[in-house]
Design an enzyme around this catalytic site. Structure first.
Site, short mmCIF file in Angstrom:
data_model
loop_
_atom_site.label_atom_id
_atom_site.label_comp_id
_atom_site.label_asym_id
_atom_site.label_seq_id
_atom_site.Cartn_x
_atom_site.Cartn_y
_atom_site.Cartn_z
CG HIS A 193 0.45 -2.55 3.15
ND1 HIS A 193 1.57 -2.04 3.77
CD2 HIS A 193 -0.35 -1.48 2.88
CE1 HIS A 193 1.47 -0.72 3.87
NE2 HIS A 193 0.31 -0.36 3.33
CE LYS B 245 2.34 -1.20 -0.07
NZ LYS B 245 1.98 -0.41 -1.28
#
Length: 221
Positions: free
Chosen positions: A133, A137
């Site tokens: 990600h 995140k």
């Protein structure tokens, strides 16, 4: 996510109509024909068939209570719910139809089924889940990786996890099964965040009119 849901509802042929939006603060009472309410004004929200909730755990209880009071269905993608909130979802499912998922991508829902099936058919194979990600995140492994791991465990595997945080990656999940001399890779890559909102709208349409119960996204495909 909320703004994306509202935009997609305005698209011709979406099959959904937004009757209200709930925000932390409200600057304009009506935007593009949709009335806005603060979280403290939930009782004033007009009648609805399904609530789609992508809020925070501290806002979840009020939305669930409103759905129970109105007899309306609930689609929730709010992550970080504690055990009591998950139990409240189960209790609400005796009165209304509900679906909760950490990821509303329809492709990921299919991936769950494939992972569980592969794990059941490949006893003794190693199972590794690698997720990637964007750099902002915070949680690792991702909620989606953990639910994929739960699917692998349901099939009898013992998954291991690895996380990558780099650049602006929206979301990639690799589930790898490795045996002697061979391996299988199941991969899902998200290239547009709209997929999560489209999946939630799909779930809302399929959930409406169903009997009370707690449904999985895969059951609504």
């Amino acid at each position: 996510m909320g703004q994306t849901l509202l935009r997609l509802c305005r698209e011709e042929g979406s099959g959904c109509q937004a009757v209200a939006a709930v925000a932390r603060t409200v600057v304009n009472r009506v935007v593009d024909g949709v009335p806005y309410f603060t979280a403290s004004e939930l009782a004033r929200v007009p009648a609805f068939d399904v609530a789609i909730d992508f809020s925070l755990p501290d806002g979840f209880d009020a939305v669930l209570a409103l759905c129970r009071a109105r007899g309306a269905a609930l689609v929730s993608g709010t992550t970080g719910l504690n055990a009591a909130q998950q139990a409240a979802l189960d209790a609400a499912a005796s009165a209304i139809p509900v679906v909760w998922a950490s990821n509303f991508s329809l492709g990921v829902a299919v991936l769950h089924a494939l992972v569980e099936r592969a794990a059941a058919m490949l006893p003794g194979w190693a199972c590794d889940i690698v997720e990637a990600h964007h750099v902002h995140k915070r949680d690792a492994p991702s909620g989606t990786a953990l639910t994929l791991g739960a699917a692998a465990q349901a099939g009898g595997a013992d998954p291991r996890y690895a996380s990558i945080r780099a650049g602006d990656i929206i979301g990639e999940h690799l589930v790898q099964f490795t045996g002697t001399g061979e391996r299988i890779e199941l991969v899902h890559r998200a290239s547009n965040r709209d997929i999560f909102a489209r999946g939630a709208l799909h779930a809302a349409q399929r959930l409406h009119g169903r009997p009370p119960g707690r449904y999985r996204l895969g059951e609504l495909l």
